[in-house]
Design a protein around this motif. Structure first.
Motif, mmCIF file in Angstrom:
data_model
loop_
_atom_site.group_PDB
_atom_site.id
_atom_site.type_symbol
_atom_site.label_atom_id
_atom_site.label_comp_id
_atom_site.label_asym_id
_atom_site.label_seq_id
_atom_site.Cartn_x
_atom_site.Cartn_y
_atom_site.Cartn_z
ATOM 1 N N MET A 55 1.056 -15.273 13.690
ATOM 2 C CA MET A 55 0.461 -14.033 13.191
ATOM 3 C C MET A 55 1.431 -12.885 13.442
ATOM 4 O O MET A 55 2.069 -12.820 14.485
ATOM 5 C CB MET A 55 -0.885 -13.784 13.884
ATOM 6 N N GLU A 56 1.532 -11.987 12.470
ATOM 7 C CA GLU A 56 2.408 -10.829 12.583
ATOM 8 C C GLU A 56 1.591 -9.555 12.379
ATOM 9 O O GLU A 56 0.797 -9.454 11.446
ATOM 10 C CB GLU A 56 3.513 -10.899 11.534
ATOM 11 N N HIS A 57 1.809 -8.586 13.253
ATOM 12 C CA HIS A 57 1.167 -7.287 13.106
ATOM 13 C C HIS A 57 2.102 -6.384 12.308
ATOM 14 O O HIS A 57 3.288 -6.270 12.624
ATOM 15 C CB HIS A 57 0.882 -6.674 14.472
ATOM 16 N N VAL A 58 1.565 -5.733 11.276
ATOM 17 C CA VAL A 58 2.385 -4.865 10.429
ATOM 18 C C VAL A 58 1.658 -3.543 10.190
ATOM 19 O O VAL A 58 0.437 -3.444 10.344
ATOM 20 C CB VAL A 58 2.694 -5.528 9.054
ATOM 21 N N THR A 59 2.428 -2.544 9.812
ATOM 22 C CA THR A 59 1.879 -1.298 9.287
ATOM 23 C C THR A 59 2.621 -0.965 8.011
ATOM 24 O O THR A 59 3.800 -1.295 7.853
ATOM 25 C CB THR A 59 2.023 -0.127 10.280
ATOM 26 N N PHE A 60 1.934 -0.330 7.078
ATOM 27 C CA PHE A 60 2.563 0.076 5.827
ATOM 28 C C PHE A 60 1.897 1.351 5.336
ATOM 29 O O PHE A 60 0.757 1.658 5.677
ATOM 30 C CB PHE A 60 2.468 -1.029 4.768
ATOM 31 N N ARG A 61 2.624 2.084 4.520
ATOM 32 C CA ARG A 61 2.174 3.415 4.132
ATOM 33 C C ARG A 61 1.071 3.372 3.083
ATOM 34 O O ARG A 61 1.159 2.637 2.103
ATOM 35 C CB ARG A 61 3.362 4.203 3.583
ATOM 36 N N ASN A 62 0.007 4.126 3.352
ATOM 37 C CA ASN A 62 -0.969 4.460 2.330
ATOM 38 C C ASN A 62 -0.321 5.596 1.529
ATOM 39 O O ASN A 62 -0.348 6.746 1.926
ATOM 40 C CB ASN A 62 -2.270 4.916 2.991
ATOM 41 N N ARG A 63 0.295 5.260 0.404
ATOM 42 C CA ARG A 63 1.221 6.185 -0.251
ATOM 43 C C ARG A 63 0.540 7.425 -0.811
ATOM 44 O O ARG A 63 1.163 8.469 -0.966
ATOM 45 C CB ARG A 63 1.976 5.461 -1.372
ATOM 46 N N ASP A 64 -0.735 7.337 -1.124
ATOM 47 C CA ASP A 64 -1.430 8.497 -1.670
ATOM 48 C C ASP A 64 -1.933 9.435 -0.586
ATOM 49 O O ASP A 64 -2.138 10.621 -0.831
ATOM 50 C CB ASP A 64 -2.623 8.044 -2.526
ATOM 51 N N MET A 65 -2.193 8.888 0.612
ATOM 52 C CA MET A 65 -2.860 9.663 1.637
ATOM 53 C C MET A 65 -1.965 9.976 2.841
ATOM 54 O O MET A 65 -2.395 10.623 3.776
ATOM 55 C CB MET A 65 -4.121 8.919 2.114
ATOM 56 N N TYR A 66 -0.742 9.434 2.860
ATOM 57 C CA TYR A 66 0.258 9.843 3.840
ATOM 58 C C TYR A 66 -0.020 9.377 5.270
ATOM 59 O O TYR A 66 0.315 10.064 6.232
ATOM 60 C CB TYR A 66 0.459 11.366 3.807
ATOM 61 N N TRP A 67 -0.653 8.246 5.418
ATOM 62 C CA TRP A 67 -0.754 7.634 6.736
ATOM 63 C C TRP A 67 -0.577 6.132 6.584
ATOM 64 O O TRP A 67 -0.549 5.609 5.470
ATOM 65 C CB TRP A 67 -2.077 7.962 7.422
ATOM 66 N N ASP A 68 -0.481 5.453 7.728
ATOM 67 C CA ASP A 68 -0.228 4.014 7.710
ATOM 68 C C ASP A 68 -1.530 3.227 7.809
ATOM 69 O O ASP A 68 -2.485 3.647 8.462
ATOM 70 C CB ASP A 68 0.679 3.613 8.874
ATOM 71 N N ILE A 69 -1.518 2.075 7.165
ATOM 72 C CA ILE A 69 -2.578 1.080 7.319
ATOM 73 C C ILE A 69 -2.041 -0.028 8.216
ATOM 74 O O ILE A 69 -0.905 -0.486 8.040
ATOM 75 C CB ILE A 69 -3.010 0.529 5.957
#
Length: 309
Positions: free
Chosen positions: A1-15
């Motif tokens: 399992m890998e933990h990741v974060t990526f940008r919510n491009r419309d709202m300017y924060w990470d998921i």
């Protein structure tokens, strides 16, 4: 399992998300991928991740459990916002991210939603066509749940007036009002005279070592609840819901209404391939983590996604 974060491009924060990989995973290959959405008030470390995503990975899928915006480890302020429109947008951003991963087959992405996440999942796939098949596990229509909880249209209007007043107060500098969703223990629920199987089941799951996680807070910011009261997860299902659909519910109905919602969405969906599975003898929260009902659910989910992705 890998933990990741990526940008919510419309709202300017990470998921934030956890990606579960199948045995002998090879990043040079492409895999069918299933996104699993957590229940309302939950987080990716609970049933959506550690139970269903983990078991889907064992069956050969890449599986992704993510935290909703404003919740868990995902970004967004203020915290504990439960807004159906934004929850649906989260699914689009997850799909955006998955299409950038070489090991994800972008033409074979499926979606599972649990509890309120099931209503969101159904609503999402009507307009987000990158999800090729959708399943719900004890899925519930959040707007219906909110309205029924109030008991009448007049009571809903009264609640909306309260929400409006709270929003005005916060705009003028008042503190946020965060509502807790559950009693603090099963014992307290019993002392309060609560007998509903869903509330008792939720309390046992979220308030004991059985399912409690630091980010599964079951809290909602009152001033941002208004949109939920006017929302319907199943709106336009007769016209726009065409993907293969699998709906899994327990046979023991409770106050959250997933049993009724399951029958309704299967009846209304335009999908040519659709199935309602009723797991006999088990209730809403049994399907979260108890071995037997989870095994029965997985026995349907695995062939469903194998066939339709």
């Amino acid at each position: 399992m890998e933990h990741v974060t990526f940008r919510n491009r419309d709202m300017y924060w990470d998921i934030a998300a956890d990606i579960y990989f199948p045995p002998n995973f090879d990043a040079a290959r492409q895999y069918p991928t299933v996104v699993v959405a957590h229940p309302i008030g939950s987080c990716k470390e609970q049933t959506s991740g550690e139970i269903y995503s983990a078991q889907l990975a064992e069956q050969g899928f890449v599986a992704v459990a993510f935290d909703a915006s404003f919740q868990g480890e995902s970004g967004g302020e203020p915290r504990s916002v439960e807004d159906p429109a934004l929850r649906v947008e989260d699914f689009r951003h997850v799909a955006d991210y998955l299409t950038t991963l070489g090991y994800v087959d972008a033409d074979r992405i499926g979606l599972i939603g649990m509890c309120g996440g099931g209503g969101y999942a159904v609503n999402t796939v009507m307009t987000e066509r990158r999800y090729k098949a959708v399943a719900t596990i004890t899925g519930a229509n959040y707007g219906r749940v909110l309205r029924e909880t109030e008991g009448s249209a007049d009571a809903v209007i009264a609640k909306l007036e309260q929400i409006a007043a709270q929003r005005t107060a916060e705009a003028r500098g008042a503190d946020w009002q965060v509502d807790g969703g559950l009693p603090e223990s099963v014992e307290q629920a019993t002392e309060m005279g609560i007998t509903d199987v869903d509330i008792l089941g939720a309390t046992e799951y979220y308030k004991t070592d059985r399912g409690a996680k630091p980010n599964g807070v079951n809290k909602t910011l009152r001033s941002h609840m208004g949109v939920g009261y006017g929302w319907d997860a199943f709106h336009l299902a007769e016209e726009l819901l065409t993907q293969p659909l699998l709906v899994i519910v327990g046979s023991v109905p409770g106050g959250f209404g997933a049993y009724r919602d399951g029958h309704e969405i299967v009846r209304r969906a335009r999908s040519e391939k659709k199935e309602l599975v009723v797991i006999e003898g088990w209730s809403h929260y049994d399907l979260y983590d108890k071995d037997e009902p989870v095994a029965q659910a997985m026995a349907k989910l695995t062939p469903f996604f194998t066939e339709n992705l």
